[in-house]
Design an enzyme around this catalytic site. Structure first.
Site, PDB file in Angstrom:
ATOM      1  N   GLU A 240     -38.323  41.144  15.691  1.00 30.56           N
ATOM      2  CA  GLU A 240     -38.665  41.125  17.109  1.00 30.56           C
ATOM      3  C   GLU A 240     -39.996  40.438  17.414  1.00 30.56           C
ATOM      4  O   GLU A 240     -40.906  41.038  18.001  1.00 30.56           O
ATOM      5  CB  GLU A 240     -38.677  42.548  17.663  1.00 30.56           C
ATOM      6  CG  GLU A 240     -37.319  43.216  17.566  1.00 30.56           C
ATOM      7  CD  GLU A 240     -37.246  44.522  18.332  1.00 30.56           C
ATOM      8  OE1 GLU A 240     -38.311  45.069  18.680  1.00 30.56           O
ATOM      9  OE2 GLU A 240     -36.135  44.993  18.580  1.00 30.56           O
ATOM     10  N   GLU A 456     -30.370  46.469  15.257  1.00 32.57           N
ATOM     11  CA  GLU A 456     -30.834  47.683  15.932  1.00 32.57           C
ATOM     12  C   GLU A 456     -29.947  47.936  17.142  1.00 32.57           C
ATOM     13  O   GLU A 456     -29.583  47.007  17.865  1.00 32.57           O
ATOM     14  CB  GLU A 456     -32.291  47.572  16.393  1.00 32.57           C
ATOM     15  CG  GLU A 456     -33.307  47.505  15.280  1.00 32.57           C
ATOM     16  CD  GLU A 456     -34.745  47.494  15.802  1.00 32.57           C
ATOM     17  OE1 GLU A 456     -34.967  47.911  16.965  1.00 32.57           O
ATOM     18  OE2 GLU A 456     -35.637  47.061  15.063  1.00 32.57           O
TER      19      GLU A 456
END
Length: 568
Positions: A240, A456
């Protein structure tokens, strides 16, 4: 790595931050003086349609409604090669922040120096104590029938000073974890960096704001390949980067906590209009160096894969109009394209170049050639979606990350007054499984259909939810996950090459700016009972879900196989 923010966000900063300052800060740029809540996302001016949205699934309705028995996903919907697992990150679970030679990370420094920036004033000093209790984590994975586990390496645990002499005790910890996973038939997937840069490098030259970080990260990555590569065959270089750059250097609500003077952050000495792009540029260069090294020297047998894990958000047009369709394209491109486009095509999206100008660094021709088409696998971290609404801004408007993000706002409610989906325990997550299907089809149609893992996906339990008073009866999480697993199957049926699904997260952990007040785990961590692990309802469902004999499963998924074995 879910997150939530502590502290008050300045409603005038207009930063296009992803809704996860612990996943707690909706696109900060949309926080009005009335504290309206919106979302993460970045936008680009593409005229090409970024994939065709899938057909709307059965409406979810304004509140959570449990699926009918025949709607609940079954393991035999997927091939035997499809992998189900869970994810964590080092700082959020390990604890032992100063034990066995570990050096401080930027998150250690941030939490210790600015405890008021964490909503409950806590830190990751102990976290879930996984440094000492990793066998309990492995047991939980085994009990759930999970076949894969994605975790990250603490840079400052194995290189206390960021460079130089390795810390053997830190390396031993990860070797022990990896060996335990393999003994129990669980395949390790490793994230090399998940936000916890050594504080020594932050002090020395400003961490990711300086190009020196590229070679130091390469050294760190090589140590990981050398130490664990005989058993770890699947790697993600960064997790991320979009969220990291926005929250760490734009809004300053994550370590190292930098923002422009006058804004409310821990270190108001930065430049919120430039530093996020500078840090992101160096992340991409470091990724390219590490991947090139890996492919040249650490994958001689061709049995290993490497890629990056991107945070993504789904978008729908605010209303049926050309301008809002274009706003949707810009939203997707800025949110996903900032880091995805360079690793696929060697440069940033055209819209970012045109809107950001000289604040967005340039790649050399050599860097472009090195970057493009390097990833073997892609990770997508998906939680929620928003409506994109076109915004008119005059040409003389002062630049901000919001106006870069391109004349679009991110809304939880559409033009018809309906929310995009039911809100979950975490205010920024609205359940919208179709958004995941759409993004997977965009990857198929726009980016060449690379092998994808959902790295995720999940929601949090929060204290005081009257609908879930028992922390072990997490029926909302179970419903959310079942619907999103079904959304993955919808994408596979339409040709997307999806190889696995990792729930975030394996265990309740330190959720960045929200501390321990937000629990994303399949497994409950009882802080009052020595961090004892207790399976929640969702974990017990996975145990049943994963119990289908492999002989009853299909051989392949979309004619694509995946390496899911390791040599010890």
């Amino acid at each position: 790595m879910a997150l939530l923010v502590g502290g008050t966000l300045n409603p005038t900063t207009h930063l296009s931050l992803r809704s996860r300052a612990g996943r707690n800060s909706e696109n900060v740029w949309l926080r009005s003086a009335a504290s309206s809540q919106t979302s993460k996302g970045r936008f680009c001016n593409l005229t090409v349609r970024a994939g065709t949205p899938s057909k709307p699934s059965e409406p979810i309705g304004p509140v959570f409604t449990k699926l009918k028995p025949w709607q609940i996903p079954k393991r035999d919907w997927f091939s035997k090669d499809f992998l189900f697992g869970a994810s964590t990150s080092a700082y959020q679970i390990e604890g032992a922040w100063n034990e066995d030679g570990k050096g401080p990370s930027t998150w250690d420094h941030f939490c210790h120096t600015y405890p008021e920036r964490i909503s409950d004033g806590t830190n990751g000093d102990v976290a879930a104590n996984s440094y000492h209790m990793y066998e309990e984590d492995v047991k939980a994975l085994k009990d759930m029938g999970m076949k894969v586990y994605r975790f990250s390496i603490s840079w400052s645990r194995i290189l206390p000073n960021g460079t130089g002499k390795p810390n053997q005790k830190g390396i031993d910890y990860y070797n022990n974890l990896i060996n335990s996973l393999i003994r129990h038939g669980i395949v390790p997937y490793v994230t090399i960096w998940h936000w916890d840069t050594p504080q020594a490098l932050e002090d020395k030259y400003g961490g990711f704001l300086d190009k020196q970080i590229v070679n130091d990260y390469k050294y760190f990555a090589e140590l990981c390949f050398q130490s664990f590569g005989d058993r770890v065959k699947n790697w993600f270089t960064f997790n991320e980067p979009h969220t990291y750059c926005c929250f760490s250097y734009g809004e300053g609500i994550h370590a190292p906590g930098r923002c422009s003077p006058g804004l409310d952050c821990a270190v108001p000495e930065g430049d919120s209009l430039r530093e996020p792009y500078t840090a992101g540029h160096h992340i991409l260069l470091a990724h390219a160096e590490a991947v090139e090294l890996f492919k040249a020297h650490y994958n001689k047998h061709g049995d290993s894969k490497i890629g990056m894990a991107f945070d993504v958000m789904g978008y729908e047009p605010y209303q049926d109009s050309f301008l809002d369709d274009q706003a949707r394209e810009r939203s997707i491109d800025y949110n996903m394209g900032w880091f995805l486009e360079p690793v696929v095509r060697g440069d940033y999206p055209f819209s970012m170049r045109s809107l950001i100008g000289d604040r967005l660094p340039m790649f050399t021709k050599e860097e472009q050639e090195k970057l493009g088409s390097l990833c073997d696998i892609m990770g997508l971290n998906y939680y929620t979606s928003r409506f994109s609404k076109h915004v008119d801004i005059s040409s003389d408007y002062t630049p901000t990350l919001n106006t870069d993000d391109a004349y679009a706002s991110s809304e939880t409610t559409g033009s018809d007054g309906n929310e995009i989906g039911p809100i979950t325990g975490t205010y920024w997550i609205y359940m919208y499984p179709k958004g995941l299907t759409d993004l997977l089809l965009i990857m198929k149609e726009k980016y060449g259909n690379p092998p994808i893992f959902i790295t995720e996906n999940g929601i949090a339990d929060v204290e005081g939810d009257p609908e879930m008073p028992d922390p072990l009866d997490d029926w909302k999480r179970l419903d959310y996950l079942q619907r999103h697993i079904s959304a993955v199957k919808d994408a596979i049926d339409q040709g997307a090459d999806v190889r696995g699904h990792f729930t975030w997260g394996l265990i309740d952990n330190f959720e960045w700016g929200s501390g321990y007040s937000s629990r994303f785990g399949l497994v409950y961590i009882d802080k009052e009972d020595g961090n004892k692990r207790k399976l929640k309802k969702s974990a017990k469902w996975f145990a049943k879900f994963n119990s289908v004999p492999k002989t009853l499963l299909k051989t392949t998924n979309n004619n694509a196989t995946v390496t899911a074995s390791v040599s010890v």
